[in-house]
Design an enzyme around this catalytic site. Structure first.
Site, short mmCIF file in Angstrom:
data_model
loop_
_atom_site.label_atom_id
_atom_site.label_comp_id
_atom_site.label_asym_id
_atom_site.label_seq_id
_atom_site.Cartn_x
_atom_site.Cartn_y
_atom_site.Cartn_z
N SER A 29 -36.79 -15.74 -5.55
CA SER A 29 -35.68 -16.46 -5.78
C SER A 29 -34.52 -16.14 -5.16
O SER A 29 -34.28 -14.90 -5.04
CB SER A 29 -35.08 -16.49 -7.35
OG SER A 29 -34.11 -17.26 -7.63
N THR A 76 -36.16 -22.21 -13.38
CA THR A 76 -36.79 -22.60 -12.20
C THR A 76 -38.17 -22.63 -12.77
O THR A 76 -38.46 -22.56 -14.05
CB THR A 76 -36.70 -21.79 -11.15
OG1 THR A 76 -37.36 -22.37 -9.96
CG2 THR A 76 -37.19 -20.34 -11.31
N LYS A 80 -38.72 -25.46 -16.47
CA LYS A 80 -37.40 -26.69 -16.41
C LYS A 80 -37.71 -27.47 -17.59
O LYS A 80 -36.72 -28.14 -18.20
CB LYS A 80 -37.21 -27.26 -15.01
CG LYS A 80 -36.71 -26.49 -14.25
CD LYS A 80 -36.53 -27.42 -12.76
CE LYS A 80 -35.86 -26.59 -11.89
NZ LYS A 80 -35.74 -27.41 -10.68
N ASP A 116 -29.40 -30.63 -10.46
CA ASP A 116 -30.07 -30.91 -9.21
C ASP A 116 -29.75 -32.53 -8.68
O ASP A 116 -29.61 -32.62 -7.71
CB ASP A 116 -31.60 -31.12 -9.57
CG ASP A 116 -32.29 -29.76 -9.53
OD1 ASP A 116 -31.73 -28.93 -8.85
OD2 ASP A 116 -33.54 -29.68 -10.12
N GLY A 142 -43.09 -37.15 -8.42
CA GLY A 142 -43.45 -36.04 -9.39
C GLY A 142 -42.28 -35.29 -9.86
O GLY A 142 -41.12 -36.06 -10.00
N ASN A 163 -45.67 -43.48 -3.51
CA ASN A 163 -46.51 -42.50 -4.02
C ASN A 163 -47.93 -42.53 -3.72
O ASN A 163 -48.46 -43.67 -3.65
CB ASN A 163 -46.24 -42.08 -5.29
CG ASN A 163 -46.64 -40.86 -5.90
OD1 ASN A 163 -46.38 -39.69 -5.15
ND2 ASN A 163 -47.27 -40.77 -6.87
N PRO A 166 -50.00 -44.87 -6.68
CA PRO A 166 -48.78 -45.92 -6.92
C PRO A 166 -48.27 -46.11 -8.32
O PRO A 166 -47.09 -46.39 -8.56
CB PRO A 166 -49.26 -46.99 -6.21
CG PRO A 166 -50.87 -46.99 -5.84
CD PRO A 166 -50.95 -45.40 -6.14
N GLU A 167 -49.34 -46.02 -9.24
CA GLU A 167 -48.82 -46.16 -10.68
C GLU A 167 -47.73 -45.31 -11.17
O GLU A 167 -46.86 -45.53 -11.98
CB GLU A 167 -50.04 -45.93 -11.49
CG GLU A 167 -51.34 -46.87 -11.41
CD GLU A 167 -52.16 -46.57 -9.98
OE1 GLU A 167 -52.12 -45.49 -9.85
OE2 GLU A 167 -52.55 -47.56 -9.62
N LEU A 236 -36.64 -32.53 1.08
CA LEU A 236 -36.45 -31.56 0.19
C LEU A 236 -37.03 -30.10 0.29
O LEU A 236 -36.39 -29.04 -0.23
CB LEU A 236 -36.81 -32.00 -1.29
CG LEU A 236 -35.75 -32.51 -2.26
CD1 LEU A 236 -35.14 -33.51 -1.47
CD2 LEU A 236 -36.27 -33.04 -3.54
P1 ATR Z 1 -43.03 -31.40 -7.93
O1 ATR Z 1 -42.71 -31.27 -9.74
O2 ATR Z 1 -43.08 -30.03 -7.52
O3 ATR Z 1 -42.45 -32.39 -7.56
P2 ATR Z 1 -45.51 -32.66 -8.88
O4 ATR Z 1 -45.13 -33.34 -10.05
O5 ATR Z 1 -47.03 -32.45 -8.70
O6 ATR Z 1 -44.70 -31.60 -8.24
O7 ATR Z 1 -45.49 -33.86 -7.73
C1 ATR Z 1 -45.74 -33.81 -6.27
C2 ATR Z 1 -45.68 -34.98 -5.71
O8 ATR Z 1 -46.03 -34.93 -4.39
C3 ATR Z 1 -46.48 -36.28 -6.42
O9 ATR Z 1 -45.70 -37.28 -5.94
C4 ATR Z 1 -47.63 -36.37 -5.56
O10 ATR Z 1 -48.48 -37.30 -5.35
P3 ATR Z 1 -49.44 -37.65 -6.54
O11 ATR Z 1 -48.54 -38.29 -7.72
O12 ATR Z 1 -50.19 -38.88 -6.06
O13 ATR Z 1 -50.06 -36.47 -6.98
C5 ATR Z 1 -47.25 -35.85 -4.17
N1 ATR Z 1 -48.08 -35.09 -3.29
C6 ATR Z 1 -48.68 -33.90 -3.63
N2 ATR Z 1 -49.56 -33.67 -2.38
C7 ATR Z 1 -49.57 -34.73 -1.52
C8 ATR Z 1 -50.30 -35.40 -0.54
N3 ATR Z 1 -51.05 -34.29 0.15
N4 ATR Z 1 -50.02 -36.40 0.16
C9 ATR Z 1 -49.29 -37.46 -0.42
N5 ATR Z 1 -48.49 -37.08 -1.60
C10 ATR Z 1 -48.66 -35.88 -2.19
#
Ligand code: ATR
Length: 307
Positions: A29, A76, A80, A116, A142, A163, A166-167, A236
């Protein structure tokens, strides 16, 4: 200790006010040096301590906040979300985003905040970008995307969430559609076709971990789709400081910002909540840079916010 050893960090006395950060693990951190530098810069008798808290001991750690007389806590990964039911009160942002990254102690009550979203908006405004009512594309749906979509919805933006699944994007858009009647939110697939149609956007935010160290050659933006000019890219990720996606954007003549400014501003918001003082943002930023270096080896989310 030898004669050449110098002690640094804030002096700690019996009356020093204590805040800190909980996470598991916590050793990477950057929040302790960032906040301690801020306390020192303002001459505040406060200190910020890292606490490695195992997920199964979170409840006990939270009970300890008031028992130990701490003034506040940052949280963190992985705490969270788990903090939500442990708070006496939640701000609208924390409840809607579904995550607490800052706890404010008021008497014996714990108020769960999420800084955030405000940190992101402050970082955007700092670059000269006005997010009010802007047209934005958010890559990813995510946990990290939730604060970004909430922030953009709260300022009445038109947000398209793209994403891999997509859902999830559609679900997030539907869930946050109540945040602000002036905002419009939609979700879709993260495909070359969808990105190619994104020409009119003023802001593109990457909330996925794609491109983060050690996979620095990856990008969520496909090579075959040219990056739109005149757009602001906000990635980010802050490790590396310049991602492949940022290079794609800059190569196309677009501006690109990394996640370190958001990390600093979410911390600055927490600092202000706890101390009531105006945060020395530049001092905090420089303290992070000193720890991370130009291309530090910390993984995502070394503190809160950003990746
Ligand atoms: P965090 O809490 O760090 O955001 P997360 O909830 O696991 O982590 O979300 C990660 C995001 O990055 C999700 O939108 C994920 O897509 P999916 O919902 O399809 O899993 C996206 N992501 C992770 N790896 C990816 C990749 N290789 N290509 C495209 N999107 C990716």
């Amino acid at each position: 200790m030898n004669e050449t050893t110098t002690l640094s960090g804030p002096p700690i006395y019996g009356h020093t006010q204590v805040v800190g950060v909980i996470g598991w693990p916590i050793e990477h951190s950057v929040s302790p040096p960032m906040h301690n530098a801020a306390f020192q810069a303002l001459g505040l008798d406060w200190c910020y301590v890292p606490f490695a808290v195992r997920p199964e001991e979170l409840k006990e750690a939270i009970a300890g906040i008031t028992a130990l007389g701490l003034r506040g806590i940052n949280a963190t990964v992985p705490h969270k979300q788990a903090l939500l039911p442990l708070m006496d009160e939640l701000t609208t942002a924390a409840r809607t985003i579904g995550a607490v990254n800052t706890v404010l102690v008021q008497g014996k009550r714990l108020i769960g905040h999420n800084t955030d979203a405000q940190g992101f908006l402050r970082a955007l405004r700092e670059t000269g970008f006005d997010p009010e009512g802007c047209k934005a594309i958010v890559l990813g749906a995510g946990g990290a995307a939730r604060a970004i979509v909430y922030a953009l919805a709260s300022v009445g933006s038109q947000v398209t969430i793209l994403n891999r699944t997509p859902e999830r994007a559609k679900q997030l858009a539907a869930e946050f559609s109540q945040v602000n009647p002036k905002a419009s939110l939609q979700g879709g697939p993260l495909t070359p076709g969808a990105l190619a149609q994104a020409r009119g956007a003023q802001l593109i935010v990457n909330t996925t971990p794609v491109g983060m160290w050690p996979n620095t050659q990856e990008s969520p933006w496909p090579r075959e789709v040219s990056f739109p000019q005149g757009v602001l890219l906000f990635d980010l990720i802050y490790n590396p400081r310049e991602t492949r996606l940022m290079r794609q954007a800059r190569g196309a003549g677009a501006r690109a910002v990394d996640g370190l400014r958001m990390l600093v501003h979410q911390g600055a918001e927490a600092f202000e909540l706890w101390t009531g003082q105006s945060p020395p943002v530049e001092v905090m930023y420089q303290a992070c840079l000193a720890v991370l270096g130009g291309n530090g080896k910390n993984g995502k989310n070394g503190g809160n916010g950003g990746r």
